[in-house]
Design a protein around this motif. Structure first.
Motif, PDB file in Angstrom:
ATOM      1  N   GLN A   4      54.197  16.631  76.437  1.00 11.17           N
ATOM      2  CA  GLN A   4      54.199  17.179  77.791  1.00 11.17           C
ATOM      3  C   GLN A   4      53.062  16.579  78.581  1.00 11.17           C
ATOM      4  O   GLN A   4      51.897  16.743  78.208  1.00 11.17           O
ATOM      5  N   ALA A   5      53.424  15.909  79.688  1.00  9.17           N
ATOM      6  CA  ALA A   5      52.424  15.387  80.599  1.00  9.17           C
ATOM      7  C   ALA A   5      52.191  16.397  81.705  1.00  9.17           C
ATOM      8  O   ALA A   5      53.133  17.046  82.176  1.00  9.17           O
ATOM      9  N   SER A   6      50.940  16.539  82.136  1.00 13.31           N
ATOM     10  CA  SER A   6      50.611  17.464  83.205  1.00 13.31           C
ATOM     11  C   SER A   6      49.446  16.923  84.012  1.00 13.31           C
ATOM     12  O   SER A   6      48.787  15.966  83.597  1.00 13.31           O
ATOM     13  N   GLY A  91      54.335   7.648  91.434  1.00 15.37           N
ATOM     14  CA  GLY A  91      55.423   7.570  90.471  1.00 15.37           C
ATOM     15  C   GLY A  91      55.397   8.756  89.532  1.00 15.37           C
ATOM     16  O   GLY A  91      54.517   9.616  89.621  1.00 15.37           O
ATOM     17  N   VAL A  92      56.364   8.787  88.637  1.00 10.76           N
ATOM     18  CA  VAL A  92      56.371   9.793  87.578  1.00 10.76           C
ATOM     19  C   VAL A  92      55.676   9.175  86.373  1.00 10.76           C
ATOM     20  O   VAL A  92      56.048   8.097  85.920  1.00 10.76           O
ATOM     21  N   TYR A  93      54.672   9.870  85.877  1.00  8.14           N
ATOM     22  CA  TYR A  93      53.886   9.377  84.757  1.00  8.14           C
ATOM     23  C   TYR A  93      54.323  10.085  83.473  1.00  8.14           C
ATOM     24  O   TYR A  93      54.403  11.318  83.429  1.00  8.14           O
ATOM     25  N   TYR A  94      54.602   9.296  82.447  1.00  6.51           N
ATOM     26  CA  TYR A  94      55.039   9.795  81.153  1.00  6.51           C
ATOM     27  C   TYR A  94      54.048   9.389  80.074  1.00  6.51           C
ATOM     28  O   TYR A  94      53.457   8.318  80.147  1.00  6.51           O
ATOM     29  N   PRO A 112      59.011  15.017  79.243  1.00  2.74           N
ATOM     30  CA  PRO A 112      59.066  14.999  80.708  1.00  2.74           C
ATOM     31  C   PRO A 112      57.760  14.487  81.282  1.00  2.74           C
ATOM     32  O   PRO A 112      56.690  14.687  80.714  1.00  2.74           O
ATOM     33  N   GLY A 113      57.849  13.841  82.409  1.00  6.53           N
ATOM     34  CA  GLY A 113      56.674  13.297  83.058  1.00  6.53           C
ATOM     35  C   GLY A 113      56.114  14.235  84.107  1.00  6.53           C
ATOM     36  O   GLY A 113      56.596  15.356  84.312  1.00  6.53           O
ATOM     37  N   THR A 114      55.069  13.762  84.775  1.00 13.83           N
ATOM     38  CA  THR A 114      54.442  14.514  85.855  1.00 13.83           C
ATOM     39  C   THR A 114      54.371  13.612  87.081  1.00 13.83           C
ATOM     40  O   THR A 114      54.037  12.433  86.978  1.00 13.83           O
ATOM     41  N   GLN A 115      54.691  14.191  88.236  1.00  9.98           N
ATOM     42  CA  GLN A 115      54.763  13.396  89.462  1.00  9.98           C
ATOM     43  C   GLN A 115      53.376  13.194  90.054  1.00  9.98           C
ATOM     44  O   GLN A 115      52.626  14.162  90.238  1.00  9.98           O
TER      45      GLN A 115
END
Length: 120
Positions: A4-6, A91-94, A112-115
């Motif tokens: 999980q990216a945050s 971008g969306v970072y994963y 899931p990534g984080t925007q």
């Protein structure tokens, strides 16, 4: 195992954000971890990677000197400190764990990534 990216958000150009990557269940303390980013219509882009013990890091040229990937040996969280952000960093970072202790480009787990949005 899912990662999980945050820590993403909206920031003005020149600002900073700190992203975190954590495993939902099993540890990835013995695996290298990498960050990628993707914008609509573009290929996924490698951003940075760190070895299992935090001793070796690599970056794409576009972020060298501005981003820092880090982790403590044995810890189950990896960070990406992003400074001097530019609109093109949007971008969306994963995050993705590697099958090996040193980054090899062989993914093991992701999620899931984080925007991240950088306004000009």
């Amino acid at each position: 195992v899912q990662l999980q990216a945050s820590g993403g958000g909206l920031v003005q150009a020149g600002g900073s954000l700190r992203l975190s990557c954590a495993a939902s269940r099993r540890t990835f303390s013995n695996n290298a971890v990498a960050w990628f980013r993707q914008t609509p219509g573009q290929e996924r882009e490698f951003v940075a990677a760190v070895s299992w013990d935090g001793g070796t890091a690599s970056y794409t040229d576009a972020v060298k000197g501005r981003f820092t990937i880090s982790r403590q040996k044995g810890a189950n969280t990896v960070y990406l400190q992003m400074n001097s952000l530019k609109p093109e960093d949007t971008g969306v970072y994963y995050c993705e764990s590697d099958r090996r202790a040193m980054y090899s480009g062989s993914p093991q787990s992701w999620g899931p990534g984080t925007q991240v949005t950088v306004s000009s």
